[in-house]
Design a protein around this motif. Structure first.
Motif, PDB file in Angstrom:
ATOM      1  N   SER A 284       0.960  -1.211   0.065  1.00 23.08           N
ATOM      2  CA  SER A 284       0.096  -0.083  -0.159  1.00 23.08           C
ATOM      3  C   SER A 284       0.787   1.078  -0.049  1.00 23.08           C
ATOM      4  N   ALA A 285       1.830   1.124   0.885  1.00 21.53           N
ATOM      5  CA  ALA A 285       2.818   2.293   1.003  1.00 21.53           C
ATOM      6  C   ALA A 285       3.435   2.676  -0.547  1.00 21.53           C
ATOM      7  N   ILE A 286       3.975   1.499  -1.160  1.00 22.66           N
ATOM      8  CA  ILE A 286       4.572   1.731  -2.501  1.00 22.66           C
ATOM      9  C   ILE A 286       3.700   2.334  -3.711  1.00 22.66           C
ATOM     10  N   ALA A 287       2.287   1.599  -3.616  1.00 20.86           N
ATOM     11  CA  ALA A 287       1.315   2.063  -4.389  1.00 20.86           C
ATOM     12  C   ALA A 287       0.741   3.579  -4.355  1.00 20.86           C
ATOM     13  N   GLU A 288       0.827   3.941  -2.878  1.00 23.70           N
ATOM     14  CA  GLU A 288       0.654   5.490  -2.932  1.00 23.70           C
ATOM     15  C   GLU A 288       1.676   6.258  -3.559  1.00 23.70           C
ATOM     16  N   ILE A 289       2.885   5.933  -3.385  1.00 24.19           N
ATOM     17  CA  ILE A 289       3.895   6.710  -3.817  1.00 24.19           C
ATOM     18  C   ILE A 289       3.786   6.658  -5.596  1.00 24.19           C
ATOM     19  N   LEU A 290       3.827   5.614  -6.256  1.00 27.43           N
ATOM     20  CA  LEU A 290       3.673   5.416  -7.501  1.00 27.43           C
ATOM     21  C   LEU A 290       2.456   6.020  -8.008  1.00 27.43           C
TER      22      LEU A 290
END
Length: 317
Positions: free
Chosen positions: A262-268
């Protein structure tokens, strides 16, 4: 060298020895135990330096309140219990008494993730990253091996603020040597490739490397990034690798909701929209079983990382 050929060691052993050394050498350090000293291997502090050891019993809320009180006097409390109890039983005290005032408390979530099946499903924690990541002022860390555990703890003991460290029970491949330097907001590129990027944290990182070896045999070149620091997170590296390979797989021994993926998806989503696949525990409750059976049933074994990588590699085309 292949991951299967690496020596293995227990995070518990390096954690207990490092905490013992911190307690002996730093007059500020006190160890708070939630009646699990044998399981977490911190009984050495209790036996040899009982004045530094506070047995709080099965009362996690009280343990974290006491830790907060100690921190207000300038001491450095290390509160230790299972991740399931730290993240859920004591959450109100952590939020109100530690995170909000940004007190200098170090919280150890032992026996994290899925692979604690021998202890029973009530002792498994698949939500702790999501919970702690949502708390303002909180640093959230997950080492990949025993060496990184020690380096991470030494850093945390010098950092002024609340830190949650997620630890595992069993032996894992040793990926780092003593020259490794832990940085709280930096990822580590363990392998470079061109077709896709696998981003993992904690215990999942060694399985990500195993998957990369298999992919390489099938002519798929993958970069493997280890993120020991989930909050703060290395946003720059994530964007760089996603832009370079144009496909991402996230891997974690945690729920797919609110964790690393989820953290990476938010950034991307905000900076570099990229095809992404999530390897983690789906919307299911855990249960007791052997490690191998749990990895397969909950679809987080090396096989499922490989399959996710193959899917995302097709999607980007």
């Amino acid at each position: 060298m292949q991951v299967s050929q690496l020596k293995t060691a227990s995070m518990r052993d390096s954690f207990s020895e490092t905490l013992y050394q911190l307690a002996v050498n730093d007059p500020r350090v006190f160890v708070l135990d939630g009646d699990l000293a044998t399981s977490t291997k911190i009984e050495k502090v209790a036996k040899e330096h009982p004045q530094k050891f506070l047995q709080m019993g099965i009362a996690e809320q009280n343990m974290l309140s006491v830790a907060a009180g100690l921190a207000t006097t300038g001491l450095q409390p290390w509160a230790v219990t299972f991740a399931a109890f730290m993240s859920k039983r004591a959450l109100d005290q952590i939020q109100v008494q530690i995170a909000q005032p940004k007190l200098n408390v170090k919280m150890i979530g032992a026996y994290s993730g899925l692979l604690t099946g021998v202890t029973g499903k009530t002792h498994q924690a698949l939500e702790d990253i999501a919970i702690f990541r949502s708390l303002a002022n909180m640093t959230v860390l997950a080492p990949a091996d025993s060496v990184e555990t020690t380096k991470m703890m030494e850093w945390a003991n010098q950092y002024d603020g609340p830190v949650y460290i997620r630890l595992a029970r069993d032996n894992y491949p040793i990926l780092f040597d003593d020259s490794y330097v832990f940085q709280p907001n930096k990822g580590v590129v363990l392998k470079e490739g061109t077709d896709l990027t696998i981003i993992a944290t904690g215990t999942a990182t060694s399985r990500a490397l195993e998957a990369a070896e298999i992919l390489n045999q099938n002519n798929i070149s993958s970069t493997v990034v280890h993120l020991p620091s989930i909050k703060p997170i290395d946003q720059e590296l994530i964007i760089e690798m996603a832009t370079k390979t144009k496909a991402v797989v996230t891997v974690e021994e945690h729920s797919i909701y609110g964790g690393l993926g989820s953290a990476i998806a938010e950034i991307l989503a905000a900076n570099a929209p990229t095809p992404i696949e999530f390897v983690g525990v789906k919307d299911r409750n855990s249960e007791s079983a052997s490690n191998e059976a749990l990895l397969e049933k909950y679809e987080i074994s090396t096989k499922f990382i490989v399959e996710a990588a193959q899917r995302v590699n097709l999607r980007k085309k």
